[in-house]
Design an enzyme around this catalytic site. Structure first.
Site, mmCIF file in Angstrom:
data_model
loop_
_atom_site.group_PDB
_atom_site.id
_atom_site.type_symbol
_atom_site.label_atom_id
_atom_site.label_comp_id
_atom_site.label_asym_id
_atom_site.label_seq_id
_atom_site.Cartn_x
_atom_site.Cartn_y
_atom_site.Cartn_z
ATOM 1 N N HIS A 117 0.822 -1.206 -0.040
ATOM 2 C CA HIS A 117 0.138 -0.156 0.062
ATOM 3 C C HIS A 117 0.744 1.097 -0.007
ATOM 4 O O HIS A 117 1.721 1.472 0.891
ATOM 5 C CB HIS A 117 -0.998 0.049 1.126
ATOM 6 C CG HIS A 117 -1.843 1.064 1.521
ATOM 7 N ND1 HIS A 117 -1.986 1.963 2.894
ATOM 8 C CD2 HIS A 117 -2.409 2.083 0.492
ATOM 9 C CE1 HIS A 117 -2.849 3.012 2.442
ATOM 10 N NE2 HIS A 117 -3.217 2.993 1.073
HETATM 11 CA CA CA Z 1 0.539 -0.534 -4.077
#
Ligand code: CA
Ligand code: ZLV
Ligand code: ZN
Length: 384
Positions: A180
């Site tokens: 992320h």
């Molecule tokens: Ca990513």
């Protein structure tokens, strides 16, 4: 390499400095800056430098870094060395220095060089001197204002976006690293001038950094401007590319950014030492090609990638995509033997990566459809 016939080639700038490649995070640490040396050997081997403007980059100044990072954190990064780390012992946890983000020799030079390259790249785009600017040494998306995180110390992406925002009303950030893009999301969490879109493996308790669920949407004026595509192990080329296109097109058409920053982390490839997806170079590259086709000023940065031979294959291939050249499927014939041996046993540019069976595809059609629908729902809230 040969230019692909019938295309109007883009002006491409390549921001590079071999000085950023000779640093070592530690023998057992998965981040290997020499993967950039290998990348550059392939790029030069195919002669791609003839199709772009190559710039040797300079170190970012402390003032430039202070556009995002706090003075006390920068002061610490600049002064700490493996030799004097003992005298900073109380500050290490405060700045999140540890096993993921160790203190290594030349760390400040390393950080300022990769950040300088992203800043130069952003400035080339702003000046209209390039359509696509490339910095494979950047893309360190986890770094926070006052804290290192996940192998990242300085957030070159945030710094580059801040530059773009001087002239561009809206900037879109897309992140295809397997992790992320939390640092970039957090930096622009409460503004509608940057939209962040990260595709990643999401497993709250078992996969770093544990953020980036579909409920993570931004706040304040930035509510609905943080978009997340949480995925499970083993996603393959076809499903990833279909999902990517079905999300990125409406995001661009709805948000209408003036420029795009694309983080091309190579740890979303199959067979990555830390990753858990099954992508081949072709699908990862097709994401770059798809974004490029919108014709907006585009900054390409690197990021993760822990199987150096595949990282270099990918970023070289993506350099050929940016320059509208065809490098074929063989390694460059003039590649030095000392570099060629890293590409054993296949000795090709495109080995099959998604087939080692290490991760079976845990993404059901239903899951993928649900995450896509969640994004479409966010887009419906935007700009009246
Ligand atoms: Ca990513
Ligand atoms: O690719 O680490 O899981 C951009 C990027 O996105 C963790 N770190 C943290 C949370 C507690 N831990 C483990 C600490 C381990 C420290 C050393 C490794 C050493 C050897 C092999 C693997 C790791 C490792 N560390 C694997 N995953 C982690 C993550 C950080 C991932 C950063 C991804 C960075 C460049
Ligand atoms: Zn990563």
């Amino acid at each position: 390499a040969q230019r692909i016939a019938g295309r109007q080639p883009k002006k491409v700038s390549y921001h590079h400095n071999p000085m950023a490649e000779n640093h070592h995070f530690g023998t057992t640490h998965p981040m290997k800056p020499w993967r950039l040396t290998l990348t550059n050997q392939l790029v030069l081997g195919y002669g791609l430098q003839d199709y772009m403007d190559c710039y040797s980059t300079r170190a970012a100044t402390e003032d430039e870094l202070a556009e995002f990072h706090s003075d006390d954190y920068l002061d610490f990064l600049k002064r700490v060395t493996p030799e004097n780390a003992d005298s900073f012992i109380q500050q290490l946890p405060h700045f999140n220095i540890g096993d993921d983000c160790p203190i290594f020799s030349g760390m400040w030079d390393f950080c300022t060089l990769y950040a300088g390259a992203s800043l130069d790249a952003a400035k080339k785009l702003l000046a209209g001197q390039s359509d696509i600017a490339i910095n494979w040494s950047g893309g360190l998306h986890h770094a926070k204002k006052s804290e290192a995180s996940g192998f990242c110390y300085i957030n070159d992406i945030v710094l580059a976006i801040l530059q773009l925002l001087r002239y561009h009303p809206r900037v879109l950030y897309i992140d295809i690293d397997v992790h992320h893009g939390d640092g970039v999301e957090q930096a622009f969490f409460s503004t509608d001038r940057v939209m962040t879109l990260s595709f990643h493996k999401y497993d709250k308790d078992n996969f770093f950094p544990g953020t980036g669920s579909s409920d993570d949407i931004g706040g304040g004026a930035g509510k609905h401007y943080s978009l997340n595509v949480p995925l499970k192990d083993g996603i393959d080329d076809e499903n990833y590319l279909r999902l990517f296109k079905s999300i990125v097109r409406p995001v661009i058409e709805t948000y209408r950014p003036a420029s795009i920053v694309l983080q091309c982390g190579a740890d979303s490839l199959g067979a990555d030492r830390l990753g858990c997806f099954n992508l081949n170079l072709t699908a990862h590259g097709a994401c770059v090609e798809f974004v490029k086709a919108f014709g907006l000023p585009l900054l390409l940065v690197g990021g993760g990638g822990y199987t150096p031979r595949n990282v270099s294959r990918l970023w070289c291939f993506e350099t050929s995509i940016a320059t509208d050249t065809d490098v074929g499927t063989e390694l460059p014939p003039q590649l030095d033997q000392s570099f060629r041996e890293y590409f054993a046993p296949e000795y090709v540019l495109h080995p099959k990566l998604g087939t080692d069976g290490r991760y079976e595809n845990k993404n059901t059609k239903k899951h993928l459809e649900n995450v896509r629908i969640r994004i479409m729902e966010q887009l419906r809230y935007l700009g009246g």
